[in-house]
Motif scaffolding. Structure first.
Motif, mmCIF file in Angstrom:
data_model
loop_
_atom_site.group_PDB
_atom_site.id
_atom_site.type_symbol
_atom_site.label_atom_id
_atom_site.label_comp_id
_atom_site.label_asym_id
_atom_site.label_seq_id
_atom_site.Cartn_x
_atom_site.Cartn_y
_atom_site.Cartn_z
ATOM 1 N N ARG A 1 -9.149 26.600 -5.904
ATOM 2 C CA ARG A 1 -9.625 25.935 -7.115
ATOM 3 C C ARG A 1 -11.079 25.501 -6.964
ATOM 4 O O ARG A 1 -11.865 25.566 -7.907
ATOM 5 C CB ARG A 1 -8.743 24.723 -7.438
ATOM 6 C CG ARG A 1 -7.355 25.096 -7.916
ATOM 7 C CD ARG A 1 -6.642 23.916 -8.565
ATOM 8 N NE ARG A 1 -6.494 22.779 -7.669
ATOM 9 C CZ ARG A 1 -5.555 22.678 -6.739
ATOM 10 N NH1 ARG A 1 -4.694 23.674 -6.554
ATOM 11 N NH2 ARG A 1 -5.467 21.599 -5.971
ATOM 12 N N ARG A 2 -11.427 25.036 -5.772
ATOM 13 C CA ARG A 2 -12.826 24.671 -5.524
ATOM 14 C C ARG A 2 -13.743 25.884 -5.687
ATOM 15 O O ARG A 2 -14.808 25.791 -6.307
ATOM 16 C CB ARG A 2 -12.961 24.099 -4.120
ATOM 17 C CG ARG A 2 -12.271 22.760 -3.893
ATOM 18 C CD ARG A 2 -13.061 21.623 -4.501
ATOM 19 N NE ARG A 2 -12.582 20.317 -4.049
ATOM 20 C CZ ARG A 2 -13.071 19.164 -4.456
ATOM 21 N NH1 ARG A 2 -14.046 19.142 -5.348
ATOM 22 N NH2 ARG A 2 -12.587 18.022 -4.008
ATOM 23 N N GLU A 3 -13.342 27.005 -5.128
ATOM 24 C CA GLU A 3 -14.178 28.201 -5.227
ATOM 25 C C GLU A 3 -14.271 28.685 -6.671
ATOM 26 O O GLU A 3 -15.316 29.147 -7.123
ATOM 27 C CB GLU A 3 -13.612 29.319 -4.335
ATOM 28 C CG GLU A 3 -13.733 29.063 -2.846
ATOM 29 C CD GLU A 3 -15.181 29.082 -2.355
ATOM 30 O OE1 GLU A 3 -16.106 29.331 -3.172
ATOM 31 O OE2 GLU A 3 -15.398 28.850 -1.156
ATOM 32 N N ALA A 4 -13.156 28.579 -7.417
ATOM 33 C CA ALA A 4 -13.189 28.988 -8.817
ATOM 34 C C ALA A 4 -14.122 28.089 -9.621
ATOM 35 O O ALA A 4 -14.886 28.563 -10.476
ATOM 36 C CB ALA A 4 -11.777 28.957 -9.398
ATOM 37 N N THR A 5 -14.044 26.780 -9.352
ATOM 38 C CA THR A 5 -14.946 25.851 -10.041
ATOM 39 C C THR A 5 -16.400 26.125 -9.687
ATOM 40 O O THR A 5 -17.287 26.110 -10.549
ATOM 41 C CB THR A 5 -14.588 24.399 -9.677
ATOM 42 O OG1 THR A 5 -13.224 24.141 -10.032
ATOM 43 C CG2 THR A 5 -15.484 23.415 -10.406
ATOM 44 N N ALA A 6 -16.667 26.400 -8.407
ATOM 45 C CA ALA A 6 -18.031 26.713 -7.978
ATOM 46 C C ALA A 6 -18.546 27.969 -8.680
ATOM 47 O O ALA A 6 -19.715 28.033 -9.086
ATOM 48 C CB ALA A 6 -18.082 26.891 -6.466
ATOM 49 N N ALA A 7 -17.677 28.959 -8.828
ATOM 50 C CA ALA A 7 -18.095 30.193 -9.499
ATOM 51 C C ALA A 7 -18.425 29.927 -10.964
ATOM 52 O O ALA A 7 -19.383 30.491 -11.510
ATOM 53 C CB ALA A 7 -16.996 31.251 -9.380
ATOM 54 N N ALA B 1 -12.857 34.787 -9.571
ATOM 55 C CA ALA B 1 -12.465 33.651 -8.736
ATOM 56 C C ALA B 1 -11.299 32.883 -9.353
ATOM 57 O O ALA B 1 -10.405 32.409 -8.653
ATOM 58 C CB ALA B 1 -13.657 32.723 -8.523
ATOM 59 N N GLY B 2 -11.281 32.773 -10.662
ATOM 60 C CA GLY B 2 -10.169 32.109 -11.323
ATOM 61 C C GLY B 2 -8.876 32.892 -11.199
ATOM 62 O O GLY B 2 -7.787 32.313 -11.093
ATOM 63 N N ALA B 3 -8.979 34.223 -11.190
ATOM 64 C CA ALA B 3 -7.785 35.060 -11.058
ATOM 65 C C ALA B 3 -7.139 34.931 -9.687
ATOM 66 O O ALA B 3 -5.950 35.214 -9.534
ATOM 67 C CB ALA B 3 -8.150 36.513 -11.342
ATOM 68 N N ASP B 4 -7.913 34.502 -8.671
ATOM 69 C CA ASP B 4 -7.339 34.327 -7.329
ATOM 70 C C ASP B 4 -6.279 33.238 -7.289
ATOM 71 O O ASP B 4 -5.491 33.166 -6.343
ATOM 72 C CB ASP B 4 -8.450 34.005 -6.324
ATOM 73 C CG ASP B 4 -9.331 35.207 -6.038
ATOM 74 O OD1 ASP B 4 -8.882 36.343 -6.278
ATOM 75 O OD2 ASP B 4 -10.473 35.015 -5.570
ATOM 76 N N LEU B 5 -6.262 32.364 -8.282
ATOM 77 C CA LEU B 5 -5.265 31.291 -8.326
ATOM 78 C C LEU B 5 -3.904 31.785 -8.776
ATOM 79 O O LEU B 5 -2.899 31.086 -8.608
ATOM 80 C CB LEU B 5 -5.730 30.181 -9.272
ATOM 81 C CG LEU B 5 -6.971 29.376 -8.840
ATOM 82 C CD1 LEU B 5 -7.499 28.571 -10.009
ATOM 83 C CD2 LEU B 5 -6.609 28.469 -7.682
ATOM 84 N N LEU B 6 -3.838 32.964 -9.362
ATOM 85 C CA LEU B 6 -2.615 33.476 -9.965
ATOM 86 C C LEU B 6 -1.990 34.553 -9.093
ATOM 87 O O LEU B 6 -2.666 35.174 -8.271
ATOM 88 C CB LEU B 6 -2.926 34.035 -11.352
ATOM 89 C CG LEU B 6 -3.600 33.053 -12.319
ATOM 90 C CD1 LEU B 6 -3.968 33.760 -13.606
ATOM 91 C CD2 LEU B 6 -2.693 31.865 -12.585
ATOM 92 N N ALA C 1 -16.967 34.569 -11.925
ATOM 93 C CA ALA C 1 -16.175 33.367 -12.181
ATOM 94 C C ALA C 1 -14.764 33.727 -12.629
ATOM 95 O O ALA C 1 -13.787 33.085 -12.222
ATOM 96 C CB ALA C 1 -16.861 32.510 -13.240
ATOM 97 N N ALA C 2 -14.653 34.751 -13.473
ATOM 98 C CA ALA C 2 -13.328 35.182 -13.904
ATOM 99 C C ALA C 2 -12.511 35.708 -12.731
ATOM 100 O O ALA C 2 -11.301 35.453 -12.625
ATOM 101 C CB ALA C 2 -13.460 36.254 -14.990
#
Length: 490
Positions: A160-166, A101-106, A98-99
């Motif tokens: 963002r969808r993928e990060a939320t899913a993770a 996937a969230g880093a992919d936004l930055l 999850a972390a």
């Protein structure tokens, strides 16, 4: 009318892209948690009837048995069980995913340095051309140093969808870990209660053996006095041997549960057997919470929570797949130094800056995006069915556990009454046999029935305690939901 120049249009477009990058526009369906409607448990009243003290907390229900050794066994299993350790490792993996996937936004920033040496071929097109210039050298060196950055602008919310899913998958893993905790606590208590049940049954069997030995001696004395036959001696001896044969299967069952409990506590079988070697009675059944509703159960059951979180994650995957219908824009840039030699590497003349942008749009892929969207929608439909099924199974577990407990308690009371009658019948039969008014067969029958009833009584005492454990397990007891950041169905 204001004239829009190319420069103005470019500014508008850049501003719009920046606004989308900041605020985002996530395509796809927004998740709405399902709200299952369940009727009240129809067996709860029978299981919780006639309780004189309050029920223990579901978080640590094992304290309600008032057995310090049971509490120690459960706590030791929760601290040392290897299945629980493995489930915690899976939670850590899911959180790390999850972390990531969230880093992919930055934006991503890399620091690179290269050193290149090249000896140019004089027969290549470049070498033949360059060799005509004065001062040409076939050997060259190049040195670069500096950071480079890249950033995919999440215009339509796919990342963002993928990060939320993770994150939701990580929450499902946490719920699975809580479910493992419930199972470990319940299995440890179940093994402990069976151990106490087997020890009590072995004690009953040994008492019966002593009783049958005294009966055999009585028959032999009567035989020696001429008041009994050899057939009666053989019958009494057979009854004694029958009582003796009941002990080995009980000892096998006891040993298996001791070994099972050791493995649950994460140690080699035989490690803690001596601590439980002294027989004790089966602890009494603690009160059962009578105010639990299906809604409370759904909020506590980790398997239901995990299914709901995976349903939410599948919904986010739909949005991520739909975002592939739209263009993706990425920016890249680099600042650094580039020089043919190390002498001028850190001079102002060696400084260089590079910036660029890229657009990718899957316009023609022969229906691949359509197929991916359909696949995610199918996975979402499957997750919804799994969730609904988990709700029904949870309700089934509760109803089965409640009826098992209530009827086992009813049977326990009936067996206790039966033993009182059988004990009186056996004593009277033995007195009548001593007086010579009945045959030995009547005494043997009464003795055999009493042994069977006593064994069944102790078996049902352990069964009632184990059924109570089953109720706590079915209700989702054994963990603290408030200590976990999980979203349960409401």
């Amino acid at each position: 009318m204001r004239r829009i120049t190319f420069s103005t249009a470019r500014t508008y477009i850049a501003s719009a892209l920046l606004g989308l990058a900041i605020t985002g526009c996530a395509v796809g369906p927004d998740y709405v948690a399902p709200k299952p409607e369940l009727a009240a448990f129809h067996n709860i009243d029978a299981a919780s009837r006639s309780q004189s003290k309050p029920a223990p907390s579901l978080d640590q229900w094992w304290n309600g048995f008032d057995d310090p050794m049971l509490v120690e066994v459960v706590q030791r299993a929760l601290a040392q069980n290897l299945d629980l350790a493995a489930s915690l490792a899976r939670v850590q993996q899911a959180r790390a995913a999850a972390a990531g996937a969230g880093a992919d936004l930055l934006p991503t920033v890399d620091f690179e340095g290269t050193a290149t040496a090249e000896h140019q071929s004089a027969q290549s097109p470049l070498g033949k051309l360059a060799s005509n210039f004065p001062g040409y050298s076939r050997t060259s060196h190049e040195y670069t140093l500096g950071p480079a950055a890249s950033w995919e602008i999440d215009l339509f919310g796919g990342l963002r969808r993928e990060a939320t899913a993770a994150r939701e998958e990580a929450q499902a893993a946490e719920a699975d870990q809580a479910g493992t905790r419930i199972t470990v606590a319940a299995d440890a208590a179940d093994a402990y209660l069976q151990i106490r049940g087997y020890q009590t049954r072995i004690g009953v069997a040994q008492d019966q053996i002593e009783t049958d030995k005294r009966l055999l001696q009585l028959v032999r004395d009567r035989y020696n006095a001429g008041s009994a036959t050899g057939r009666e001696v053989a019958q009494a001896d057979a009854l004694l041997k029958q009582a003796i044969t009941t002990v080995p299967p009980l000892r096998i069952g006891l040993e298996k549960q001791l070994n099972r409990l050791d493995v649950l506590m994460g140690v080699q079988p035989g490690t803690y057997a001596s601590e439980l070697g002294t027989p004790q009675d089966v602890p009494s059944v603690p009160p059962i919470p009578g105010d639990n509703s299906p809604t409370d159960m759904l909020r506590r059951r980790p398997d239901v929570i995990a299914a709901e979180r995976r349903l939410a994650a599948s919904n986010e995957h739909i949005g991520a797949a739909i975002s592939d219908y739209y263009p993706k824009i990425s920016l890249s840039g680099a600042l650094g130094l580039d020089s043919l030699g190390t002498n001028h590497m850190f001079s102002a003349a060696a400084f260089q800056a590079v910036g660029g942008g890229a657009l990718r749009w899957r316009l023609f892929d022969f229906g691949k995006v359509d197929a991916e969207v359909k696949q995610t929608k199918g996975a979402n439909a499957e997750a919804l069915a799994v969730y609904r099924q988990s709700v029904l199974h949870a309700a089934e577990d509760v109803e089965n556990a409640l009826i098992t407990l209530s009827q086992t308690q009813v049977r326990l009371a009936e067996i206790q009454d039966q033993i009182e009658a059988l004990t009186k019948s056996r004593d009277l039969s033995e007195q009548a046999y001593r007086a010579g008014s009945i045959t030995l067969t009547d005494v043997l029958d009464a003795d055999s029935q009493l042994l069977s009833a006593k064994d069944e009584l102790d078996s049902n005492r352990a069964g009632a305690a184990r059924a109570a454990v089953g109720v706590y397990r079915a209700l989702g007891g054994g963990w603290e939901p408030d200590a976990h950041n999980l979203t349960a169905s409401r």
